[in-house]
Design a protein around this motif. Structure first.
Motif, PDB file in Angstrom:
ATOM      1  N   PRO A   1       0.777  -1.422   0.136  1.00 59.80           N
ATOM      2  CA  PRO A   1      -0.110  -0.123   0.514  1.00 59.80           C
ATOM      3  C   PRO A   1       0.533   1.583   0.406  1.00 59.80           C
ATOM      4  O   PRO A   1       1.937   0.897   0.135  1.00 59.80           O
ATOM      5  CB  PRO A   1      -0.667  -0.270   1.249  1.00 59.80           C
ATOM      6  N   ALA A   2       0.324   2.564  -0.520  1.00 60.68           N
ATOM      7  CA  ALA A   2       0.819   4.052  -0.494  1.00 60.68           C
ATOM      8  C   ALA A   2       1.440   4.189   1.618  1.00 60.68           C
ATOM      9  O   ALA A   2       0.903   3.244   2.275  1.00 60.68           O
ATOM     10  CB  ALA A   2       0.348   4.367  -0.727  1.00 60.68           C
ATOM     11  N   MET A   3       2.212   5.325   1.578  1.00 58.39           N
ATOM     12  CA  MET A   3       2.712   5.242   2.815  1.00 58.39           C
ATOM     13  C   MET A   3       1.234   5.707   3.790  1.00 58.39           C
ATOM     14  O   MET A   3       0.892   6.709   3.095  1.00 58.39           O
ATOM     15  CB  MET A   3       4.214   6.277   2.426  1.00 58.39           C
ATOM     16  N   ASN A   4       1.594   5.794   4.494  1.00 57.46           N
ATOM     17  CA  ASN A   4       1.107   6.364   6.000  1.00 57.46           C
ATOM     18  C   ASN A   4       1.319   7.309   5.319  1.00 57.46           C
ATOM     19  O   ASN A   4       2.652   8.331   6.043  1.00 57.46           O
ATOM     20  CB  ASN A   4       0.923   5.668   6.989  1.00 57.46           C
ATOM     21  N   LEU A   5       0.274   8.641   5.658  1.00 61.96           N
ATOM     22  CA  LEU A   5       0.653  10.305   5.937  1.00 61.96           C
ATOM     23  C   LEU A   5      -0.727  10.353   6.942  1.00 61.96           C
ATOM     24  O   LEU A   5      -1.809  10.089   6.866  1.00 61.96           O
ATOM     25  CB  LEU A   5       0.328  10.817   4.570  1.00 61.96           C
ATOM     26  N   ILE A   6      -0.221  11.014   8.568  1.00 62.21           N
ATOM     27  CA  ILE A   6      -0.340  11.707   9.139  1.00 62.21           C
ATOM     28  C   ILE A   6      -0.358  13.110  10.063  1.00 62.21           C
ATOM     29  O   ILE A   6       0.556  13.305   9.803  1.00 62.21           O
ATOM     30  CB  ILE A   6       0.335  10.196   9.901  1.00 62.21           C
ATOM     31  N   ASP A   7      -1.562  13.645   9.927  1.00 57.96           N
ATOM     32  CA  ASP A   7      -1.510  15.249  10.600  1.00 57.96           C
ATOM     33  C   ASP A   7      -0.645  15.171  12.510  1.00 57.96           C
ATOM     34  O   ASP A   7      -1.027  14.322  12.188  1.00 57.96           O
ATOM     35  CB  ASP A   7      -2.609  16.225   9.887  1.00 57.96           C
ATOM     36  N   GLY A   8      -0.260  15.653  12.015  1.00 56.99           N
ATOM     37  CA  GLY A   8      -0.492  16.169  13.966  1.00 56.99           C
ATOM     38  C   GLY A   8       0.674  17.745  13.657  1.00 56.99           C
ATOM     39  O   GLY A   8       1.210  17.889  12.982  1.00 56.99           O
ATOM     40  N   ASP A   9       1.599  17.186  15.002  1.00 57.78           N
ATOM     41  CA  ASP A   9       2.316  18.468  16.006  1.00 57.78           C
ATOM     42  C   ASP A   9       4.100  17.973  15.865  1.00 57.78           C
ATOM     43  O   ASP A   9       4.138  17.153  16.816  1.00 57.78           O
ATOM     44  CB  ASP A   9       2.034  19.409  16.869  1.00 57.78           C
ATOM     45  N   ILE A  10       4.864  18.792  15.174  1.00 59.36           N
ATOM     46  CA  ILE A  10       6.151  18.225  15.963  1.00 59.36           C
ATOM     47  C   ILE A  10       7.037  19.145  17.082  1.00 59.36           C
ATOM     48  O   ILE A  10       7.083  19.894  16.344  1.00 59.36           O
ATOM     49  CB  ILE A  10       7.608  17.624  15.426  1.00 59.36           C
ATOM     50  N   ALA A  11       7.746  18.618  18.001  1.00 56.67           N
ATOM     51  CA  ALA A  11       8.669  19.803  18.795  1.00 56.67           C
ATOM     52  C   ALA A  11       9.803  19.023  19.402  1.00 56.67           C
ATOM     53  O   ALA A  11       9.249  17.593  19.797  1.00 56.67           O
ATOM     54  CB  ALA A  11       7.619  20.186  19.819  1.00 56.67           C
ATOM     55  N   ASP A  12      10.600  19.587  19.461  1.00 59.16           N
ATOM     56  CA  ASP A  12      11.813  18.735  20.602  1.00 59.16           C
ATOM     57  C   ASP A  12      12.108  17.304  19.968  1.00 59.16           C
ATOM     58  O   ASP A  12      12.298  16.171  21.024  1.00 59.16           O
ATOM     59  CB  ASP A  12      11.125  18.831  21.597  1.00 59.16           C
ATOM     60  N   GLY A  13      12.213  17.188  18.636  1.00 60.99           N
ATOM     61  CA  GLY A  13      11.828  15.623  18.562  1.00 60.99           C
ATOM     62  C   GLY A  13      10.759  14.451  18.298  1.00 60.99           C
ATOM     63  O   GLY A  13      10.977  13.211  18.300  1.00 60.99           O
ATOM     64  N   THR A  14       9.677  15.405  18.981  1.00 61.95           N
ATOM     65  CA  THR A  14       8.691  14.581  19.377  1.00 61.95           C
ATOM     66  C   THR A  14       7.842  14.337  18.524  1.00 61.95           C
ATOM     67  O   THR A  14       6.925  15.852  18.557  1.00 61.95           O
ATOM     68  CB  THR A  14       8.018  14.691  21.028  1.00 61.95           C
ATOM     69  N   PHE A  15       6.784  14.000  17.111  1.00 64.32           N
ATOM     70  CA  PHE A  15       5.874  13.905  17.250  1.00 64.32           C
ATOM     71  C   PHE A  15       4.348  13.750  17.534  1.00 64.32           C
ATOM     72  O   PHE A  15       4.960  12.317  18.752  1.00 64.32           O
ATOM     73  CB  PHE A  15       5.164  12.966  15.551  1.00 64.32           C
TER      74      PHE A  15
END
Length: 358
Positions: A237-251
């Motif tokens: 299947p296609a790559m999973n793409l998930i929206d979110g936020d990242i800060a200090d190396g943590t999504f």
């Protein structure tokens, strides 16, 4: 020599741009695949190389010679079409021989060249038949033999496997790969099927809206997609793409947290990871969500969960994995397998380099 160079090539009709400022260097003997959805400009690009479409701007060079104003017959290319394009009133032998007749090749050479081409695509027992008595796969092999017999500088193949069933596509694909290995002729191949691109190409050009999104070797594009479009188009299947936020190396988002990411990315992003890089676990992990669907594939089990925006996220597990729809699946998504893209532009974020593709 059949090195081909497209320099800032565009094709426009009134207000519509089919191909936009495409620059591409195709070395001699390379197998290049133009890949993308319908309407992306891949077939138009091939037709401009063949001389079947005029170039609105830019230049097409082949073997050091400018092609823009040459007729198709003077470009020394052979085309294989999706529709086969065979003459129904001619035998297989005559269909293969026809390009030699119209190009004025001495008749004394015809039989040897036809028999050689027919043997290469395993058509020798069928030379006396007409196309109506052949299967789809056999007709496509006649079209291939007709292209081979000309001994051109370049083969142009426009979705040649689209009319074949799944089993024939696999066998004919293998035959095309073997022919390219034997003939060592520059080949440009158009398809919307990423499996064909991954298995056949020396390099792939992924196109969207008339623009080349990424050019590279199949595994380069698979491992390091340049943007979310390429990431979603390459892979099954296609790559999973998930929206979110990242800060200090943590999504983070409501159902997934990934720590240990590089600090180059910050703020709203899209995180990408492939189904085969996920480990389904009995408990814990950094991803938890209800199972939306289960697919038993024989060698593996594919679970799907629904994301925050009703997008399906695929998780590949061992073939022995068992879980019912509605049960909560736990999985671990390793940071080393993740890709980070800018959420607004979709571009891969500069400075992000995951360990999986380093």
């Amino acid at each position: 020599m059949a090195e081909i160079h497209l320099k800032n090539v565009s094709r426009r009709w009134h207000n519509f741009t089919a191909v936009d400022d495409l620059t591409l260097q195709i070395p001699d003997r390379e197998f290049l695949v133009l890949l993308g959805p319908s309407g992306c400009g891949k077939s138009t690009t091939m037709r401009m190389i063949a001389g079947l479409e005029d170039v609105s701007s830019g230049e097409i060079w082949m073997g050091g010679k400018l092609m823009n104003h040459l007729e198709p017959k003077d470009r020394d290319v052979s085309m294989v079409f999706q529709s086969y394009g065979l003459y129904p009133n001619m035998t297989v032998y005559e269909n293969i021989r026809f390009p030699l007749k119209i190009r004025g090749i001495p008749a004394s050479e015809h039989k040897q060249r036809v028999m050689k081409a027919a043997e290469m695509v395993e058509l020798t027992p069928f030379l006396d038949r007409r196309p109506a008595a052949l299967s789809g796969g056999q007709r496509q092999r006649v079209a291939l033999a007709r292209a081979i017999v000309r001994e051109p500088n370049c083969f142009l193949m426009d979705e040649p496997l689209s009319n074949l069933d799944a089993k024939l596509r696999v066998s004919t694909r293998a035959q095309i790969a073997n022919l390219h290995h034997a003939l060592k002729t520059t080949t440009i191949y158009v398809t919307h099927d990423q499996v064909e691109a991954m298995t056949l190409a020396d390099r792939v050009v992924v196109m969207k809206g008339g623009i080349a999104q990424q050019v590279g070797k199949p595994m380069e594009i698979y491992d390091r997609p340049a943007n979310t479009f390429v990431a979603s188009f390459i892979g099954s299947p296609a790559m999973n793409l998930i929206d979110g936020d990242i800060a200090d190396g943590t999504f983070s988002n409501p159902y997934l947290t990934v720590s240990g990411l590089p600090h180059a990315a910050r703020g709203p992003v899209t995180l990408g990871f492939r189904a085969e890089d996920v480990s389904v676990v009995s408990e814990g992990g950094n991803l938890s969500a209800p199972v939306y669907s289960v697919e038993n594939l024989g060698d593996s089990t594919m679970f799907a969960i629904k994301g925050a925006h009703d997008d399906l996220i695929s998780l590949k597990a061992d073939k022995t994995a068992r879980m019912a729809i509605g049960e909560t699946v736990h999985a671990h998504v390793p940071a080393a397998a993740c890709h980070v893209f800018d959420r607004e532009s979709g571009l891969r974020i500069d400075g992000f380099d995951n360990q999986a593709v380093a």
